[in-house]
Scaffold this motif. Structure first.
Motif, PDB file in Angstrom:
ATOM      1  N   SER A  55     -13.202   0.659   0.587  1.00 28.27           N
ATOM      2  CA  SER A  55     -13.533   2.066   0.857  1.00 28.27           C
ATOM      3  C   SER A  55     -13.578   2.877  -0.425  1.00 28.27           C
ATOM      4  O   SER A  55     -14.213   3.945  -0.469  1.00 28.27           O
ATOM      5  CB  SER A  55     -12.510   2.669   1.822  1.00 28.27           C
ATOM      6  N   TRP A  56     -12.920   2.400  -1.485  1.00 22.25           N
ATOM      7  CA  TRP A  56     -12.949   3.072  -2.787  1.00 22.25           C
ATOM      8  C   TRP A  56     -14.107   2.589  -3.655  1.00 22.25           C
ATOM      9  O   TRP A  56     -14.254   3.020  -4.789  1.00 22.25           O
ATOM     10  CB  TRP A  56     -11.636   2.838  -3.525  1.00 22.25           C
ATOM     11  N   LYS A  63      -4.842   4.689  -6.569  1.00 22.79           N
ATOM     12  CA  LYS A  63      -6.300   4.709  -6.473  1.00 22.79           C
ATOM     13  C   LYS A  63      -6.954   4.969  -7.823  1.00 22.79           C
ATOM     14  O   LYS A  63      -7.918   4.276  -8.193  1.00 22.79           O
ATOM     15  CB  LYS A  63      -6.735   5.771  -5.464  1.00 22.79           C
ATOM     16  N   LEU A  79      -9.529   2.341  -9.646  1.00 24.03           N
ATOM     17  CA  LEU A  79     -10.911   2.693  -9.978  1.00 24.03           C
ATOM     18  C   LEU A  79     -11.182   2.547 -11.471  1.00 24.03           C
ATOM     19  O   LEU A  79     -12.255   2.087 -11.885  1.00 24.03           O
ATOM     20  CB  LEU A  79     -11.204   4.115  -9.525  1.00 24.03           C
ATOM     21  N   ASN A 139      -8.716  -0.736   1.929  1.00 25.51           N
ATOM     22  CA  ASN A 139      -8.587   0.393   1.006  1.00 25.51           C
ATOM     23  C   ASN A 139      -9.529   0.240  -0.175  1.00 25.51           C
ATOM     24  O   ASN A 139     -10.252   1.171  -0.549  1.00 25.51           O
ATOM     25  CB  ASN A 139      -7.149   0.501   0.488  1.00 25.51           C
ATOM     26  N   LEU A 140      -9.502  -0.952  -0.792  1.00 25.62           N
ATOM     27  CA  LEU A 140     -10.282  -1.161  -2.006  1.00 25.62           C
ATOM     28  C   LEU A 140     -11.776  -1.065  -1.742  1.00 25.62           C
ATOM     29  O   LEU A 140     -12.517  -0.458  -2.533  1.00 25.62           O
ATOM     30  CB  LEU A 140      -9.920  -2.508  -2.640  1.00 25.62           C
ATOM     31  N   ASN A 164       0.819  -1.198   0.000  1.00 26.25           N
ATOM     32  CA  ASN A 164       0.000   0.000   0.000  1.00 26.25           C
ATOM     33  C   ASN A 164       0.865   1.266   0.000  1.00 26.25           C
ATOM     34  O   ASN A 164       0.954   1.976   1.007  1.00 26.25           O
ATOM     35  CB  ASN A 164      -0.901  -0.047   1.242  1.00 26.25           C
ATOM     36  N   ARG A 216      -0.248   5.225   3.491  1.00 23.86           N
ATOM     37  CA  ARG A 216      -0.567   6.263   2.523  1.00 23.86           C
ATOM     38  C   ARG A 216      -0.551   7.655   3.149  1.00 23.86           C
ATOM     39  O   ARG A 216      -0.818   8.642   2.471  1.00 23.86           O
ATOM     40  CB  ARG A 216      -1.954   5.988   1.903  1.00 23.86           C
ATOM     41  N   SER A 221     -11.611  -1.152 -12.208  1.00 20.60           N
ATOM     42  CA  SER A 221     -12.603  -1.907 -11.436  1.00 20.60           C
ATOM     43  C   SER A 221     -13.659  -2.571 -12.301  1.00 20.60           C
ATOM     44  O   SER A 221     -14.087  -3.696 -12.035  1.00 20.60           O
ATOM     45  CB  SER A 221     -13.260  -1.000 -10.400  1.00 20.60           C
TER      46      SER A 221
END
Length: 362
Positions: free
Chosen positions: A189-190, A164, A168, A186-187, A157, A224, A171
């Motif tokens: 939350s995105w 990010k 995205l 993380n993923l 990370n 991060r 995805s």
């Protein structure tokens, strides 16, 4: 304003070298508490490493702000071989193909399936897209032109490995994200669906239709920001098909774990080993090129491809120093070194490229 930008750039550098302060835990993740190297809210390396003092941090900040190191930016146009969707579709489906996209980003065609390792397509490896380390070259293929992706494998990370914007963009065309424990937080939350994510601890394996995938240790860190240091795991990846085997280091300092991985999963037809972003100020988190060659030998590799170089300036050494030094050491140690141009497609049956493109000659 200039001083503010220099300070922000210096802070960005710290995310990569391991000097940020330890945080309180905040990310939700699968099975953290079940990991034997997770305690007190953070993950730990297999060996205890020296920590940075405030004075050490200030020295690094000062070096970054002054910016006097020579040749950290290329003095040439870095050659990039453009890749089209047609090029990829025309590759045979009966073997494994490899293309370096830049930094540590690798595109694989694994018996007809497309896999990405640490894909990073953004202009800057930074928490800010208005400043921070900027690309020396563009990716050989755009995100839009990529074919449907079967698997995206993430090593850890950091902004230059877990991007990010890239995640995205991928995805909707990616079936599965394979990530270290904690990075699943993380993923999700995105906005990435849970059913697309599989989180791995060290030595965990997954059998796929094309072969075995295993997440193996490295010696590094994660985070991060200044508030999430080491809340997510870091590591390396092993890919073993019935015919060929690959190793992808992610980021790592040199450690005894390379021999353990080589003994368990080697020999490897190709090792893709971190060779870049090293410095005397952080000797345990990134390898010197000579150590990278030793890691390849420990892994029982047949061909070594240096990665993590010549795309971003994340340290203080000359931009081409990693390849000059790793080539010299490979010759000295009789290691078969592959240094393809970005975008050059190789087959696992013959993964060696002798192009010395960074020297302006071949």
């Amino acid at each position: 304003m200039i001083l503010i930008k220099l300070l922000l750039s210096s802070i960005t550098l710290l995310f990569f070298v391991g000097c940020a302060a330890n945080p309180s835990s905040s990310l939700k993740a699968m099975d953290k508490d079940k990991s034997d190297h997770y305690k007190d809210g953070v993950f730990h390396n297999t060996a205890d490493l020296p920590s940075k003092s405030v004075g050490d941090v200030l020295k690094i900040l000062g070096r970054a702000a002054v910016g006097k190191e020579p040749n950290t930016q290329p003095n040439m146009v870095i050659p990039v071989q453009a890749i089209s969707r047609t090029d990829l579709d025309n590759l045979s489906d009966d073997t494994l193909h490899i293309a370096k996209l830049g930094h540590s980003s690798i595109l694989l065609k694994v018996y007809g399936e497309y896999w990405l390792l640490d894909p990073m397509f953004s202009e800057r490896a930074s928490p800010f897209q208005f400043l921070g380390p900027k690309r020396f070259h563009q990716p050989p293929i755009s995100l839009e032109d990529l074919p449907p992706i079967s698997k995206v494998l993430i090593s850890h990370n950091h902004y230059d490995h877990l991007d990010k914007a890239t995640v995205l963009a991928l995805s909707s065309k990616t079936e599965q994200f394979l990530v270290p424990i904690g990075v699943d937080g993380n993923l999700t939350s995105w906005g990435i669906s849970d059913d697309k994510i599989t989180a791995f601890d060290w030595w965990q394996e997954q059998q796929t239709s094309k072969g075995l995938v295993a997440f193996t240790p490295s010696q590094h860190f994660s985070g991060r920001s200044l508030s999430d240091r080491d809340e997510t795991l870091w590591g390396s990846w092993v890919i073993k098909t019935p015919t060929f085997s690959l190793y992808f280091s992610g980021d790592s300092g040199y450690f005894a774990g390379f021999k353990d991985i080589g003994n368990k999963y080697g020999p490897f037809d190709l090792t893709m080993v971190e060779t870049g972003a090293y410095d005397k100020a952080w000797p345990y988190k990134h390898m010197r090129p000579e150590q990278s060659v030793q890691a390849h030998i420990d892994l029982k590799g047949k061909v070594m491809m240096p990665i993590h170089n010549c795309t971003f300036n994340l340290a203080f050494h000359p931009w081409n120093d990693p390849l000059d030094r790793v080539l010299a050491e490979a010759i000295k140690r009789d290691v078969n070194l592959s240094t393809p141009e970005f975008g050059q497609i190789l087959s696992i049956s013959d993964p060696t490229s002798k192009k010395r493109w960074w020297q302006k000659k071949y």
